[in-house]
Design a protein around this motif. Structure first.
Motif, PDB file in Angstrom:
ATOM      1  N   ARG A   8       0.831  -1.204   0.000  1.00 38.90           N
ATOM      2  CA  ARG A   8       0.000   0.000   0.000  1.00 38.90           C
ATOM      3  C   ARG A   8       0.869   1.258   0.000  1.00 38.90           C
ATOM      4  O   ARG A   8       1.986   1.246   0.505  1.00 38.90           O
ATOM      5  CB  ARG A   8      -0.903   0.023   1.224  1.00 38.90           C
ATOM      6  CG  ARG A   8      -1.884  -1.139   1.197  1.00 38.90           C
ATOM      7  CD  ARG A   8      -3.027  -0.866   2.110  1.00 38.90           C
ATOM      8  NE  ARG A   8      -3.921  -1.992   2.129  1.00 38.90           N
ATOM      9  CZ  ARG A   8      -4.922  -2.121   2.988  1.00 38.90           C
ATOM     10  NH1 ARG A   8      -5.135  -1.172   3.880  1.00 38.90           N
ATOM     11  NH2 ARG A   8      -5.705  -3.161   2.946  1.00 38.90           N
ATOM     12  N   HIS A  90      -3.558   4.579  -1.210  1.00 40.46           N
ATOM     13  CA  HIS A  90      -4.468   3.939  -0.257  1.00 40.46           C
ATOM     14  C   HIS A  90      -4.819   4.815   0.937  1.00 40.46           C
ATOM     15  O   HIS A  90      -5.681   4.435   1.747  1.00 40.46           O
ATOM     16  CB  HIS A  90      -3.856   2.616   0.204  1.00 40.46           C
ATOM     17  CG  HIS A  90      -3.599   1.700  -0.949  1.00 40.46           C
ATOM     18  ND1 HIS A  90      -2.404   1.672  -1.619  1.00 40.46           N
ATOM     19  CD2 HIS A  90      -4.423   0.836  -1.584  1.00 40.46           C
ATOM     20  CE1 HIS A  90      -2.482   0.808  -2.616  1.00 40.46           C
ATOM     21  NE2 HIS A  90      -3.695   0.292  -2.631  1.00 40.46           N
ATOM     22  N   GLY A 142      -9.945   3.597   0.973  1.00 45.89           N
ATOM     23  CA  GLY A 142      -8.833   3.867   1.893  1.00 45.89           C
ATOM     24  C   GLY A 142      -9.208   4.895   2.936  1.00 45.89           C
ATOM     25  O   GLY A 142     -10.401   5.092   3.231  1.00 45.89           O
TER      26      GLY A 142
END
Ligand code: NDP
Ligand code: N5H
Length: 258
Positions: A8, A90, A142
């Motif tokens: 991420r 993210h 996210g």
């Protein structure tokens, strides 16, 4: 589900030096395996940010962009560039605030129009501007996290116009949580206890503020960068997947004391 952020990528805005709360957040995210993107406003902090990132294992993979949140074009260009360079993001940590020094002492009644607008522009509106710019990059959903302070909920001596700006920021968190929830994006705030950072420097009686925390906060100790960093990590991880529009106090419990 695990707490790993491996694979991420997170944008961290507002690292000025090693004392910055943003740096505490960056360290926690890095420990969890995240790839980091840093933005800084002042060119004079670029080296400091790059040097700090280089101290992280694998920090060579970090990316750096100049982004002044008072400039819409600069914000758009920054996130366009980030999209070109990495694609999907993210999460984002917004660790930015500013008020003119002269507005952070004395009587709030004397707040100037200019000082009011500056504080709100940089410390509050910027969250909305940045959220709008990052949304297209957060195609997998996210989290967005910002930093606030108790002075937005209660009158704290000398916090003055910054308190009003934080109240506006706190409300923005809720409205943004509603706007972005349908895209799988959560928006939350951490209300941090006083931490001696560059921003806090030169602030009148910081020592007595810390002493008060040590004497009266339930945990009887000051807040650390690491504590805020780890809560940001929680809020940016899937473990907080049901949490949005929330404010978590990371302040040794000081906010419950009357
Ligand atoms: P720092 O001084 O380390 O960070 C403040 C950051 O704001 C700097 O990196 C600065 O970047 C950035 N900034 C200011 N103006 C702009 C701008 N126009 N565009 C982009 N960035 C800008 O202090 P902190 O870590 O203490 O502050 C981070 C956040 O934490 C703030 O929102 C603050 O209100 C909040 N907070 C702090 C507490 C504390 O006790 N320290 C307690 C509770 C909340 P640059 O220097 O490059 O301009
Ligand atoms: C009750 C208090 C103490 C009094 C108020 C302090 C408010 C601080 C917040 C703002 C963000 C500080 C600020 O804008 C300082 C600038 O005028 C001058 N400094 C700079 O320009 C430096 C170089 C850069 C890096 O700073 C920024 N911001 O860009 C609050 C404290 C107990 C807690 C606290 C310190 C809260 C907070 O919000 O930061």
């Amino acid at each position: 589900m695990n707490m790993s952020l491996q694979g991420r990528t997170y944008v961290v805005m507002g690292v000025a030096n090693k004392r910055s709360i943003a740096w505490g957040i960056a360290q926690s995210l890095h420990k969890a395996g995240a790839r980091l993107i840093f933005t800084y406003a002042a060119e004079r902090f670029e080296k400091s940010v790059r040097d700090l990132a280089a101290t992280l294992e694998g920090g060579e993979e970090s990316l750096f962009y100049q982004c002044d949140v008072t400039d819409d074009e600069n914000i758009m260009e920054t996130f366009q560039q980030i999209q070109n360079d990495v694609g999907v993001i993210h999460g984002l940590a917004h660790c930015i605030a500013f008020a003119n020094k002269e507005e952070l002492k004395g009587d709030f009644l004397n707040t100037s129009r200019d000082g009011f607008l500056t504080a709100h522009n940089i410390s509050s509106y910027s969250l909305t501007a940045v959220s709008r710019a990052v949304q297209p990059l957060m195609s997998e959903g996210g989290g967005i996290v910002t930093l606030t302070y108790l002075g937005g909920e209660r009158v704290v001596p000398n916090y003055n116009v910054m308190g009003v700006a934080k109240a506006s920021l706190d409300a923005s968190v809720k409205y943004l949580a509603e706007s972005l929830g349908k895209h799988g994006i959560r928006v939350n705030a951490i209300s941090a206890g006083p931490i001696r950072t560059l921003s806090a420097k030169g602030v009148g009686d910081f020592n007595s503020i810390l002493k008060d925390i040590e004497e009266r906060a339930p945990l009887r100790r000051p807040t650390t960068q690491e504590e805020v960093g780890d809560t940001a990590y929680f809020l940016l991880s899937d473990f907080s997947r049901g949490v949005t529009g929330e404010m978590i106090h990371v302040d040794s419990g000081f906010h419950i004391i009357g």
